[in-house]
Design an enzyme around this catalytic site. Structure first.
Site, PDB file in Angstrom:
ATOM      1  N   LEU B  14       4.345   0.295  -6.000  1.00 12.47           N
ATOM      2  CA  LEU B  14       5.365   0.975  -5.203  1.00 12.47           C
ATOM      3  C   LEU B  14       6.210  -0.042  -4.459  1.00 12.47           C
ATOM      4  O   LEU B  14       5.743  -1.143  -4.139  1.00 12.47           O
ATOM      5  CB  LEU B  14       4.683   1.904  -4.199  1.00 12.47           C
ATOM      6  N   CYS B  15       7.426   0.344  -4.158  1.00 10.49           N
ATOM      7  CA  CYS B  15       8.334  -0.540  -3.441  1.00 10.49           C
ATOM      8  C   CYS B  15       7.730  -0.903  -2.088  1.00 10.49           C
ATOM      9  O   CYS B  15       7.100  -0.049  -1.470  1.00 10.49           O
ATOM     10  CB  CYS B  15       9.680   0.125  -3.254  1.00 10.49           C
TER      11      CYS B  15
END
Ligand code: SF4
Lengths: 330, 77
Positions: B14-15
């Site tokens: 995930l970012c």
């Protein structure tokens, strides 16, 4: 952003550093929840860099940061936020980066008196000292209230063009942003990470209590941001997804937890942590059943996938709302 | 058809991890090299192009399907 802009306006080359601790509010939670609910949000650090036209370096400090969260020398703030140690740590990392990349000093956007723990008048010097940055740390927004720093002494920056802001109010910053032509400037009003959040901290404390010793890995701390967390029995924890996005995300944890997939109705995925006997599993399923479309039905069926890969089916009666005490929720 | 110098798989991350890994990978590449990034976090569709703009790299394409996103960039000097 304002601090960087002030220094940049004096003709200096500024680069941005963004440290990823794993607890940052940005990014993850927006990504996990259903796409239909919310559009992915911009990453503020990148956005700021773009506005200022400066390079941004993003640095993963997840592992090193653990010792700060687990053993803060200066303790925690209102929740599990070790702000003072955290600031010193980040400035220390910035100092290492500064030396490696031949920069001369570090700037931060801190304002004296703005935050209760790390930005008090008496704790302000602690960050400069403990990070090792000393007089190479410049806080342009309140520099005029601070002792002279190296960049001011050397004439690299003009102190007269810096500021003397203090206190919690933001009026002065807003006026400055306007003056600098920055309409939309990203400045978190509260804490910048989940450790300042009471609910998150409660879940993290619960995690530590139920381990042999306080510890975590990135998967643990990510998981605490997702789903409803309940502990109906001391050895039993149940995590129920809140939407399709979270269901998708939680599925990635199926090798670490027992996984309950509702098959008779539409419903979220549930993870069960801890050693479970049949009774525990039944209870977990009855809780999970509350959050699916069959919550008012006499029976709800689940496919149970154990960590060892065994599959079986269970059928349970959903718990009523009044059968789930508040104290179960973490 | 561009020829890809390196493939980076950041599916499941995930970012901001896809951006961080892209940044670290690009640091090992040369100007003109082409990096293809496979990811699953829709946030990467905003973040990786923004990161390219900030560092002057060229976004060659983005391709999204229900399973994954593929972003191809060219490294600049
Ligand atoms: S709120 Fe900010 S300073 Fe405090 S612990 Fe979190 S990241 Fe560190």
């Amino acid at each position: 952003m304002l601090a960087a802009k002030l220094v940049q306006n004096q003709g200096l080359h500024v680069a941005g550093l963004n440290f990823f601790t794993g607890f940052c509010v940005e990014g993850h939670t927006h990504s996990i929840r259903s796409r239909s609910n919310r559009k992915p949000r911009r990453n503020n650090a990148l956005w700021v860099a773009e506005q200022l036209n400066i390079p941004l370096y993003m640095i993963d400090v997840i592992e090193e940061y653990k010792s700060i969260v687990l053993h803060p020398r200066h303790g925690y703030g209102a929740n599990l936020n070790p702000c003072l140690d955290c600031k010193s740590f980040m400035v220390k990392k910035a100092l290492e980066w500064m030396h490696a990349h031949e920069f001369d000093f570090i700037i931060t956007g801190e304002v004296v008196g703005q935050r209760p723990m790390s930005q008090r008048r008496d704790t302000f010097p602690v960050v400069a000292r403990e990070s090792g940055a000393n007089d190479r740390l410049l806080r342009p927004l309140c520099a005029q209230l601070q002792p002279l720093t190296l960049p001011e002494r050397e004439g690299w920056v003009d102190r007269a063009q810096l500021h003397g802001f203090s206190g919690r109010g933001r009026k002065a910053q807003i006026a400055l942003a306007e003056q600098l032509g920055l309409k939309d400037y990203a400045q978190p009003a509260g804490g910048c990470c989940f450790l300042t959040d009471a609910a998150y901290s409660r879940k993290l404390r619960d995690l530590w209590r139920n381990r042999d010793r306080p510890d975590y890995d990135i998967d643990d701390i990510m998981l605490l941001k997702v789903g409803r967390h309940l502990r109906p029995r001391p050895h039993l924890k149940v995590i129920v997804a809140r939407d399709a996005g979270e269901t998708r995300y939680l599925r990635g944890y199926r090798r670490r937890f027992t996984c309950l997939d509702m098959t008779s109705h539409n419903g979220p995925l549930t993870l069960v942590e801890g050693e479970q006997n049949d009774e525990d599993l039944d209870l977990a399923a009855r809780i999970a059943a509350r959050y699916g479309q069959g919550r008012h039905e006499p029976m709800v069926r689940f496919q149970v996938l154990s960590i060892d890969g065994r599959e079986r089916e269970v059928c349970v009666t959903p718990l009523r709302a009044d059968e789930v005490p508040r104290s179960w929720y973490l | 058809m561009v020829s890809v110098t390196r493939h980076l798989d950041v599916t499941g991350l995930l970012c901001p991890m896809p951006v961080i890994q892209t940044q670290n990978c690009v640091a090992e590449l040369c100007p003109g090299d082409v990096l293809s990034i496979r990811c699953t976090d829709p946030g990467a569709l905003l973040d990786i192009p923004a990161w390219c703009r900030v560092h002057g790299h060229v976004l060659l394409s983005t391709d999204e399907n229900p399973e994954e996103i593929v972003i191809v960039i060219r490294v600049s000097s």
